[in-house]
Structures are given as structure tokens and as C-alpha cells.
Design an enzyme around this catalytic site. Structure first.
Site, PDB file in Angstrom:
ATOM      1  N   CYS A  26       0.865  -1.176   0.000  1.00 49.00           N
ATOM      2  CA  CYS A  26       0.000   0.000   0.000  1.00 49.00           C
ATOM      3  C   CYS A  26       0.906   1.231   0.000  1.00 49.00           C
ATOM      4  O   CYS A  26       2.030   1.162  -0.476  1.00 49.00           O
ATOM      5  CB  CYS A  26      -0.955  -0.015   1.190  1.00 49.00           C
ATOM      6  SG  CYS A  26      -0.155  -0.117   2.793  1.00 49.00           S
ATOM      7  N   MET A  27       0.437   2.334   0.551  1.00 52.67           N
ATOM      8  CA  MET A  27       1.209   3.577   0.468  1.00 52.67           C
ATOM      9  C   MET A  27       2.485   3.544   1.301  1.00 52.67           C
ATOM     10  O   MET A  27       3.472   4.197   0.969  1.00 52.67           O
ATOM     11  CB  MET A  27       0.341   4.759   0.909  1.00 52.67           C
ATOM     12  CG  MET A  27      -0.784   5.075  -0.068  1.00 52.67           C
ATOM     13  SD  MET A  27      -1.779   6.466   0.478  1.00 52.67           S
ATOM     14  CE  MET A  27      -0.567   7.790   0.401  1.00 52.67           C
TER      15      MET A  27
END
Length: 456
Positions: A26-27
Site C-alpha cells: 500500500c502507500m
């Protein structure tokens, strides 16, 4: 250590490629689903340069890397021979895997919701920043009636009008359902031809079963439940039908079975379930905005650790914005983001070790300038030394209570930061700023007063 060397070390310490079932990111986190968690040396992974924290949820290891996660993910993917286990999205595509089964019902639900909503976060951010751009232009003097501004505001609203379809796309990947059939079936929930059937209060039924007149525009659960059923029926049909019939009859029968169930049973129940989930927060806010703000602001950073904040944003914030144009409930967590920054700055000022000072200051400024992506400073500093994180929760609760009392709100699902002020303008904005100021200063003072153990 280069990114490639770090990637190789991570693979080695989790037990090699043979122990990896899925790779995604993810980020800020590299996510590895492993076959045997006991074979992974979490302590050694946490000591690798660049690794801030390792969070084990079921058999999924979430390795917090901050801004270098994309580069490390690419290196890990290049070192893995089995490309089938590499996912380009931050999802766990199979709900039947051990990572979900070993959790309790609530944790399984949160894991499922987070896994489906996580890949949509970039779209939520894009939507929010488009709206922010339009609002900023209006503040600078461009008339709101300007056609360009109207188009920008429309661009920013598309996500909320078609949220079930976007959820369905992600759910199809998660459940391994046919994407085309899924989008067609779930699309009926927002198809004007379907909603227009209820004009003038018309009573609609399918084979004598009443079809409820329900607004699905911002719903989440109907799309998830419908997609899950599609995946199961698709799999069942493929097991019982002859090979020469599958290409035609599997999608046909799947759609024919699920669509009526979706509009008569699954959809209404899903909307009801979503409202029940959201009401936990909205009812508390209606009872006392101060109490709700204090609770949400106080626990939000803890929710981030377990990934629960993603599910809450998708289930509460997005529907609130779609229904009323503003979210005044969950946005009370905004001051807690500022508190992460001020806690890191306090550590930078208080610490004697120059390395700790530099790291804390750098990560704090990074969080501030990146649009309140707080994971690096949270895991790299505040959670690592424990006391600053406690101060963040206290400051977040105080700031959240003040924000709740002011009835502040946001018109887009983006984190509060230096770039997103415009979508928070309006009623309560001064109260929001006051909440951030008081919460941030409280966190700074508590962190500085309590100090840290620099031997950690």
C-alpha cells in the site's frame, strides 16, 4: 544497503520464497502473506535499515517502509520467481486464506473491508484533491458558476455517485470473480434505468417478490456481498457444467441468479448493515459531538495500526459526503494527524542523540509536507519510543473533542493537511484549527515532559 539488498534480506528473513503466499503493498507498507509465520524472523526484519515496524495480522506481515515502499516492492517482485504471488494492488484476493480464517469475526470483517477499500484510496485522494483545487480557485475569486469550476466539482463527485461500481471492481479482484460480469451486475444499483422505475412511487416486483426502493449511490456492503455471491456461484457452475457450456452459461446464469437476489435481498440488507456500522459513530456524534470527537481523535492512530481506519472511511465518511455533502463525524480525527507531527518535533528537540534528532525532525517534516501521511513518523519515532505515541492519543482526543464541539466538516475524503484546507472551510473551520493547535501543543508538551528512552 541498497533497495535490492534490503528486498533480498526481507525475503530471506521471512523464510524464503517458499514461505511466501502473496506479495502486495500500500502507500507505506510491504505486505507479505506467509505460509508459516514461525519461519519468519520478525525481530531481524525490524532491525533492517529502512524498516520502521513489522505488524503481524494473522499470517500477513505488514512491513512499514514509508516512502521507499514502491522501490522495495519492485525489487522484491523482481527477485521472486513465481509472479503469480505478486499483486500490484494492496489486497489479499482470497477471503478463504488462513490469514482471514484465523481471526475472529470482527477482525475478519475489518480485514475484508480494508483489503477491498485499500486499492480505492488513490481514487479517493484524487477525487479529494480535485475538489480541493476547485474550492481553492473559488476562494481566490473564481466564480462558482464558472463552467470550469463546475466541471472540476463534478469530476470530484464522480467517485461518490458510482461508489458501488468502484467497490465491485476491487471486490472482484479480492474474491477472484469475473470483473466484467461483476461490474454489469452491481452496475444496476446506480443505473438510471433501474432507479427511474420507482418514479412517482411505483411499486416494483420481480416474480412477485418486492423490490425495495433504496438509494445505493454511496453504499459499500451490497457490492461486496453481491460480488462474493457471484464468485461462489461462478465457481459452482464451473464445477458442474460441461466444458463446452462454460463460456456462455457460466456468466449468463451467474448474472441471472445474482441480479434478482441483489435487488430484492442482498442490496437492502447490505444498505441496512452499512447503516448499522456507520450508526456506531453517527449516533455517538448525535448524542455528543464532543464525546464522539474525543473518542475518534483519541483512538484514530491506534486504528491506523490495525488498518481499521480504511474500513471506517469507506463505510462512514464516503456515505456521509455523498448524502449530505459533508462529513462531520470521522473528520474529528484530523487533529490527531497534527499531533503525530508535533510529537516527532518534540522528540527532535528533546533527544540528545544527533541521529535521533535528525530522524525525528526529518520524518516529522515529511509527514507535514506529504499531506499528513503520518505512518513514517508514527512507526519510525512515536510508536518506537512509546511515550510520544501515548501523548499523540491524548492530544488527539483533546483536539478531536474541540473539533467535534465546533461541528467542523469536510467535503472530500482527504486527510487534513496544508494542501487540503479548502475542503474543510465553512462551519467549524476555526474550531478545527483550534483543535489542531491545542491538540498539537498538548502532544508536544507531554512528549517533551515525558521524554524518551534513547537506548531503544
Amino acid at each position: 544497503m541498497s533497495k535490492k539488498e534490503l528486498a533480498q534480506q526481507i525475503i530471506n528473513e521471512v523464510g524464503g520464497e517458499v514461505n511466501i503466499n502473496e506479495i502486495s503493498h500500500c502507500m507505506t507498507r510491504l505486505r507479505l502473506t506467509v505460509n508459516d509465520q514461525k519461519s519468519a524472523n520478525i525481530e531481524k526484519i525490524e532491525k533492517l535499515p529502512g524498516v520502521m515496524k513489522v505488524i503481524a495480522i494473522g499470517d500477513q506481515l505488514q512491513i512499514v517502509l514509508g516512502g521507499i515502499v514502491d522501490e522495495v516492492f519492485d525489487e522484491v517482485a523482481s527477485l521472486i520467481e513465481n509472479n503469480d504471488i505478486v499483486s500490484k494492488e494492496c489486497v489479499n484476493e482470497n477471503i478463504d486464506e488462513t490469514v482471514v480464517e484465523k481471526q475472529g469475526i470482527l477482525n475478519r470483517l475489518i480485514t475484508l473491508l480494508s483489503g477491498i477499500i485499500s486499492p480505492i484510496i488513490p481514487a479517493m485522494m484524487a477525487s479529494g484533491f480535485i475538489t480541493t483545487t476547485a474550492r481553492l480557485a473559488i476562494i481566490l475569486g473564481v466564480p462558482e458558476t464558472n463552467s470550469t469550476i463546475q466541471l472540476l466539482l463534478t469530476f470530484g463527485d464522480v467517485l461518490y455517485g458510482f461508489f458501488p461500481i468502484i467497490i465491485a471492481w476491487s471486490a472482484a479482484r479480492y474474491f477472484k470473480a469475473n470483473a466484467g460480469v461483476t461490474l454489469m451486475v452491481i452496475g444496476i444499483l446506480v443505473y438510471p434505468g433501474f432507479t427511474n422505475l420507482f418514479n412517482d412511487g411505483a411499486s416494483i416486483s420481480f416474480l412477485g417478490i418486492n423490490v425495495a426502493n433504496v438509494y445505493y449511490g454511496s453504499s459499500v456492503l451490497p457490492a461486496i456481498f453481491g460480488t462474493y455471491l457471484l464468485a461462489k456461484i461462478d465457481n459452482w457452475l464451473r464445477n458442474i457444467l460441461p466444458s463446452f457450456m462454460k463460456s456462455i452459461f457460466v456468466p449468463f446464469l451467474s448474472a441471472l441468479i445474482v441480479t434478482p437476489l441483489l435487488i430484492t435481498i442482498i442490496g437492502p440488507i447490505g444498505v441496512w448493515g452499512g447503516k448499522v456500522f456507520a450508526s456506531i459513530f453517527t449516533k455517538l456524534y448525535e448524542f455528543s459531538p464532543i464525546l464522539a470527537g474525543g473518542l475518534i481523535g483519541g483512538i484514530w492512530q491506534i486504528l491506523i495500526i490495525f488498518g481499521m481506519h480504511i474500513a471506517i472511511l469507506g463505510m462512514v465518511t464516503v456515505p456521509n459526503i455523498a448524502a449530505t455533502g459533508r462529513d462531520t463525524v470521522i473528520m474529528t480525527h484530523a487533529p490527531s494527524l497534527i499531533c503525530q507531527v508535533t510529537a516527532g518535533l518534540a522528540v527532535a528537540l528533546k533527544a540528545k542523540d544527533k541521529g535521533i534528532k535528525k530522524n525525528a525532525f526529518t520524518l516529522s517534516i515529511m509527514a507535514l509536507l506529504s499531506g499528513s501521511v503520518v505512518e513514517p513518523v508514527m512507526y519510525g519515532v512515536n510508536l518506537k519510543y512509546k511515550k510520544p505515541f501515548i501523548a499523540v492519543c491524548i492530544g488527539g482526543a483533546i483536539g478531536g473533542a474541540i473539533t467535534g464541539a465546533s461541528f467542523a466538516g469536510t467535503t472530500a475524503a482527504v486527510a487534513f493537511g496544508i494542501y487540503t484546507f479548502p475542503v474543510y472551510f465553512g462551519q467549524g473551520f476555526k474550531g478545527l484549527l483550534l483543535g489542531c493547535l491545542v491538540g498539537g501543543l498538548t502532544t508536544f508538551a507531554l512528549t517533551y515532559a515525558m521524554g524518551i528512552d534513547e537506548r531503544i
